[in-house]
Design a protein around this motif. Sequence first.
Motif, PDB file in Angstrom:
ATOM      1  N   VAL A  84       0.240  -0.774  -0.516  1.00  0.00           N
ATOM      2  CA  VAL A  84       0.223  -0.752  -0.230  1.00  0.00           C
ATOM      3  C   VAL A  84       0.635   1.710  -0.051  1.00  0.00           C
ATOM      4  N   MET A  85       1.499   1.312   1.025  1.00  0.00           N
ATOM      5  CA  MET A  85       2.874   2.062   0.547  1.00  0.00           C
ATOM      6  C   MET A  85       3.860   2.863  -0.131  1.00  0.00           C
ATOM      7  N   SER A 109       3.785   6.358  -5.813  1.00  0.00           N
ATOM      8  CA  SER A 109       4.527   5.591  -7.326  1.00  0.00           C
ATOM      9  C   SER A 109       3.059   6.444  -7.889  1.00  0.00           C
ATOM     10  N   LEU A 110       1.845   7.084  -7.187  1.00  0.00           N
ATOM     11  CA  LEU A 110       0.865   8.117  -7.988  1.00  0.00           C
ATOM     12  C   LEU A 110       2.125   8.396  -9.393  1.00  0.00           C
ATOM     13  N   ALA A 157       6.783  10.021  -4.599  1.00  0.00           N
ATOM     14  CA  ALA A 157       7.930   8.910  -5.278  1.00  0.00           C
ATOM     15  C   ALA A 157       8.301   8.770  -3.847  1.00  0.00           C
ATOM     16  N   ALA A 158       9.406   8.176  -3.569  1.00  0.00           N
ATOM     17  CA  ALA A 158       9.680   7.011  -2.076  1.00  0.00           C
ATOM     18  C   ALA A 158      10.005   8.160  -1.425  1.00  0.00           C
ATOM     19  N   ASP A 159      11.073   8.899  -1.892  1.00  0.00           N
ATOM     20  CA  ASP A 159      11.963   9.958  -1.203  1.00  0.00           C
ATOM     21  C   ASP A 159      11.460  11.749  -1.361  1.00  0.00           C
ATOM     22  N   ASP A 160       9.980  11.312  -1.757  1.00  0.00           N
ATOM     23  CA  ASP A 160       9.200  12.475  -1.558  1.00  0.00           C
ATOM     24  C   ASP A 160       7.159  12.176  -1.792  1.00  0.00           C
TER      25      ASP A 160
END
Length: 406
Positions: A349-350, A355-356, A373-376
């Motif tokens: 889910v995370m 990843s949108l 993003a994974a870092d944002d």
Amino acid sequence: MTAVRFQVAGVLAAFALCTAMSGPVLAQKKYDSGASDTEIKIGNIMPYSGPAYAAIGKAEEAYFNKINAEGGIGGRKIKFISYDDGYSPPKTVEQARKLVESDGVLLIFGSLGTSTNGAIRKYMNEKKVPQLFVASGASKWNDPKQYPWTMGWQPSYASEARIYAKYIMKEKPDGKIGVLYQNDDFGKDYLKGLKDGLGPKASMIVLEDGYDTSEPAIDEHVVKLKASGADIFVSITTPKFAAQAIKKAAEIGWHPVHIISNVSASVGGVLEPAGLEISQGILSASYTKDASDPQWNADDGMKKFYNFLAKYDPKANKLDAGVVFGYAAAQTMVKVLQMCGDDLTRDNVMKQAASLKDFQPDTLLPGIKINTAADDFAPIEQLQMMRFKGKKWELFGDVISSELDH
């Protein structure tokens, strides 16, 4: 030779059997607590007995009812469990524990408030349960390194302020800025964003004056800001004080470029009480369509929104910005769950929420897209400026990104 043939045949048969079995194994469904072949449990905490934000939770529930009526997500129905916390952080903690430990939800979605969500953030991250699309503009929800299970949704207060900084530097680069700000996390978040946005030109701010919410009126602050020589007035205020500032500025004959925060851009809640005639020309910014504005009547996204209201939430006030907000946030949540496919684990889910790509809910302004993003963890970082004219807000210019130019 015959024995060898039998051995080879046996090996080939075993290989074929393994290959045939590997398909279902690879496509195996994965579930964490709150998910199954038939159901996805989503938790929510809303101040139904507190401030008037209940419309958000009700719109979200209605949207999930719509999805269920259309067959659910991959055949799974959403079970939306929404509790009241009366906008009290200790109550929020109690309700979060109930949702996670008793109800066994897959995640908590769209809970409202900065202090209330702040009270459960550590718990949610320790439990590794998604705290998704928090309904608050605090910048702290975008901290994937320290809090990888917590993500905001709306533009942050700092993002909005950076957009005002860009507008000021473009339209009035030699102006003098006076800032009135609420002396709490909300106000300080905005103020930091404004200064970050101005960068080397932060010296344009000639006075920043904080007020406490316990003050009955802010008249003295407005008088002080006028005396500073400021010709740009950035009002980082909540509705009651925003209305007071508009009235006082008019009363003392101060007519600066006047910018108010989006949280105080309500026509009915701020501009009408202040006086529509003295509110003309005030500036703000938005990221959602205004359901009261006839310019959207032919818009495909808003047609879907109006049809949704007629069928699933007929008692909702379509002019309430909370309804527009709740619809778009729920639509984003559904998109993430669809992206999860049959892997309905909290980890996935995370992963999908981060990843949108260019996702556009129906009620967001054209050109405003959701990207993560994974870092944002900041889904929306664009707004469009608007000016109050007559009895409504008029959008102008292009959609502006809050990313720093310097």
